[in-house]
Design a protein around this motif. Sequence first.
Motif, PDB file in Angstrom:
ATOM      1  N   ALA A  41     -10.133   4.602  45.295  1.00 58.46           N
ATOM      2  CA  ALA A  41     -10.934   5.812  45.484  1.00 58.46           C
ATOM      3  C   ALA A  41     -10.449   6.601  46.691  1.00 58.46           C
ATOM      4  N   ILE A  42     -10.094   5.899  47.750  1.00 58.17           N
ATOM      5  CA  ILE A  42      -9.594   6.563  48.953  1.00 58.17           C
ATOM      6  C   ILE A  42      -8.267   7.245  48.654  1.00 58.17           C
ATOM      7  N   GLY A  43      -7.388   6.570  47.911  1.00 57.12           N
ATOM      8  CA  GLY A  43      -6.108   7.178  47.538  1.00 57.12           C
ATOM      9  C   GLY A  43      -6.308   8.452  46.744  1.00 57.12           C
ATOM     10  N   GLY A  44      -7.242   8.430  45.789  1.00 56.92           N
ATOM     11  CA  GLY A  44      -7.539   9.631  45.014  1.00 56.92           C
ATOM     12  C   GLY A  44      -8.102  10.741  45.873  1.00 56.92           C
ATOM     13  N   ALA A  45      -8.982  10.379  46.798  1.00 56.76           N
ATOM     14  CA  ALA A  45      -9.578  11.377  47.694  1.00 56.76           C
ATOM     15  C   ALA A  45      -8.530  11.975  48.617  1.00 56.76           C
ATOM     16  N   ILE A  46      -7.594  11.161  49.081  1.00 58.87           N
ATOM     17  CA  ILE A  46      -6.526  11.674  49.945  1.00 58.87           C
ATOM     18  C   ILE A  46      -5.653  12.647  49.162  1.00 58.87           C
ATOM     19  N   ASN A  47      -5.393  12.349  47.888  1.00 63.61           N
ATOM     20  CA  ASN A  47      -4.635  13.289  47.049  1.00 63.61           C
ATOM     21  C   ASN A  47      -5.337  14.637  46.978  1.00 63.61           C
ATOM     22  N   VAL A  48      -6.636  14.617  46.688  1.00 65.18           N
ATOM     23  CA  VAL A  48      -7.423  15.853  46.605  1.00 65.18           C
ATOM     24  C   VAL A  48      -7.384  16.578  47.948  1.00 65.18           C
ATOM     25  N   PHE A  49      -7.609  15.847  49.003  1.00 63.01           N
ATOM     26  CA  PHE A  49      -7.622  16.413  50.348  1.00 63.01           C
ATOM     27  C   PHE A  49      -6.287  17.073  50.692  1.00 63.01           C
ATOM     28  N   LEU A  50      -5.172  16.361  50.470  1.00 60.55           N
ATOM     29  CA  LEU A  50      -3.860  16.901  50.823  1.00 60.55           C
ATOM     30  C   LEU A  50      -3.487  18.105  49.968  1.00 60.55           C
ATOM     31  N   ASP A  51      -3.935  18.113  48.723  1.00 59.42           N
ATOM     32  CA  ASP A  51      -3.676  19.276  47.867  1.00 59.42           C
ATOM     33  C   ASP A  51      -4.368  20.526  48.397  1.00 59.42           C
ATOM     34  N   ARG A  52      -5.460  20.354  49.108  1.00 58.37           N
ATOM     35  CA  ARG A  52      -6.215  21.487  49.660  1.00 58.37           C
ATOM     36  C   ARG A  52      -5.665  21.957  51.005  1.00 58.37           C
ATOM     37  N   CYS A  53      -4.849  21.132  51.649  1.00 64.29           N
ATOM     38  CA  CYS A  53      -4.323  21.467  52.973  1.00 64.29           C
ATOM     39  C   CYS A  53      -3.163  22.449  52.872  1.00 64.29           C
ATOM     40  N   ASN A  54      -3.019  23.262  53.916  1.00 65.89           N
ATOM     41  CA  ASN A  54      -1.821  24.096  53.980  1.00 65.89           C
ATOM     42  C   ASN A  54      -0.638  23.199  54.363  1.00 65.89           C
ATOM     43  N   GLU A  55       0.564  23.735  54.247  1.00 71.51           N
ATOM     44  CA  GLU A  55       1.766  22.929  54.465  1.00 71.51           C
ATOM     45  C   GLU A  55       1.820  22.318  55.868  1.00 71.51           C
ATOM     46  N   THR A  56       1.449  23.074  56.885  1.00 71.02           N
ATOM     47  CA  THR A  56       1.494  22.566  58.255  1.00 71.02           C
ATOM     48  C   THR A  56       0.520  21.411  58.439  1.00 71.02           C
ATOM     49  N   ASP A  57      -0.717  21.581  57.964  1.00 75.17           N
ATOM     50  CA  ASP A  57      -1.702  20.506  58.109  1.00 75.17           C
ATOM     51  C   ASP A  57      -1.297  19.271  57.310  1.00 75.17           C
ATOM     52  N   ARG A  58      -0.744  19.473  56.133  1.00 78.27           N
ATOM     53  CA  ARG A  58      -0.285  18.346  55.315  1.00 78.27           C
ATOM     54  C   ARG A  58       0.818  17.586  56.060  1.00 78.27           C
ATOM     55  N   THR A  59       1.742  18.317  56.673  1.00 81.10           N
ATOM     56  CA  THR A  59       2.818  17.696  57.442  1.00 81.10           C
ATOM     57  C   THR A  59       2.260  16.919  58.623  1.00 81.10           C
ATOM     58  N   ILE A  60       1.322  17.519  59.339  1.00 79.09           N
ATOM     59  CA  ILE A  60       0.693  16.846  60.480  1.00 79.09           C
ATOM     60  C   ILE A  60       0.031  15.548  60.027  1.00 79.09           C
ATOM     61  N   PHE A  61      -0.747  15.625  58.965  1.00 78.79           N
ATOM     62  CA  PHE A  61      -1.484  14.463  58.463  1.00 78.79           C
ATOM     63  C   PHE A  61      -0.535  13.336  58.053  1.00 78.79           C
ATOM     64  N   ILE A  62       0.468  13.683  57.276  1.00 82.59           N
ATOM     65  CA  ILE A  62       1.392  12.661  56.776  1.00 82.59           C
ATOM     66  C   ILE A  62       2.203  12.054  57.913  1.00 82.59           C
ATOM     67  N   ARG A  63       2.694  12.867  58.822  1.00 85.11           N
ATOM     68  CA  ARG A  63       3.491  12.314  59.932  1.00 85.11           C
ATOM     69  C   ARG A  63       2.640  11.417  60.822  1.00 85.11           C
ATOM     70  N   ARG A  64       1.382  11.804  61.039  1.00 82.03           N
ATOM     71  CA  ARG A  64       0.522  10.998  61.912  1.00 82.03           C
ATOM     72  C   ARG A  64       0.034   9.730  61.216  1.00 82.03           C
ATOM     73  N   TYR A  65      -0.493   9.865  60.008  1.00 83.91           N
ATOM     74  CA  TYR A  65      -1.172   8.729  59.386  1.00 83.91           C
ATOM     75  C   TYR A  65      -0.317   7.911  58.427  1.00 83.91           C
ATOM     76  N   PHE A  66       0.771   8.449  57.915  1.00 85.26           N
ATOM     77  CA  PHE A  66       1.631   7.663  57.035  1.00 85.26           C
ATOM     78  C   PHE A  66       2.857   7.139  57.768  1.00 85.26           C
ATOM     79  N   TYR A  67       3.329   7.891  58.735  1.00 84.54           N
ATOM     80  CA  TYR A  67       4.504   7.461  59.484  1.00 84.54           C
ATOM     81  C   TYR A  67       4.166   7.021  60.906  1.00 84.54           C
ATOM     82  N   ALA A  68       2.894   7.116  61.283  1.00 85.03           N
ATOM     83  CA  ALA A  68       2.386   6.646  62.581  1.00 85.03           C
ATOM     84  C   ALA A  68       3.136   7.254  63.764  1.00 85.03           C
ATOM     85  N   GLU A  69       3.526   8.517  63.637  1.00 85.44           N
ATOM     86  CA  GLU A  69       4.194   9.185  64.739  1.00 85.44           C
ATOM     87  C   GLU A  69       3.179   9.547  65.811  1.00 85.44           C
TER      88      GLU A  69
END
Length: 107
Positions: A41-69
């Motif tokens: 459910a969380i994975g699905g919600a993250i998909n919905v959430f990221l689809d709603r984000c602009n490119e900059t916010d999506r990049t910020i989110f992924i770099r911080r939370y998926f790559y732990a930068e």
Amino acid sequence: MLFVSGHSFEFVRGGNWDVMEELLPAFDGEDETAAESDRAAIGGAINVFLDRCNETDRTIFIRRYFYAEPVQDVAGAVGLTRETVSQRLLRMRKSLKDVLKAKGVHL
């Protein structure tokens, strides 16, 4: 492993789970079936959430939370100040929490 917008990610490459605690609480005390259901459910919600984000916010989110930068490195990569990125992350966590609630995941 989590699938987000057609990509699979290992949640926090390199095993740095401290950054994930910033995003989502642990599944302590749950049986494995319930925890797996919540993860889906969380994975699905993250998909919905990221689809709603602009490119900059999506990049910020992924770099911080998926790559732990570190926030400072993320800020440099997107050309923003550390403070601006921190504020965007705060707003994104609040927004993601709303999406999770709408999907029936209550943290």
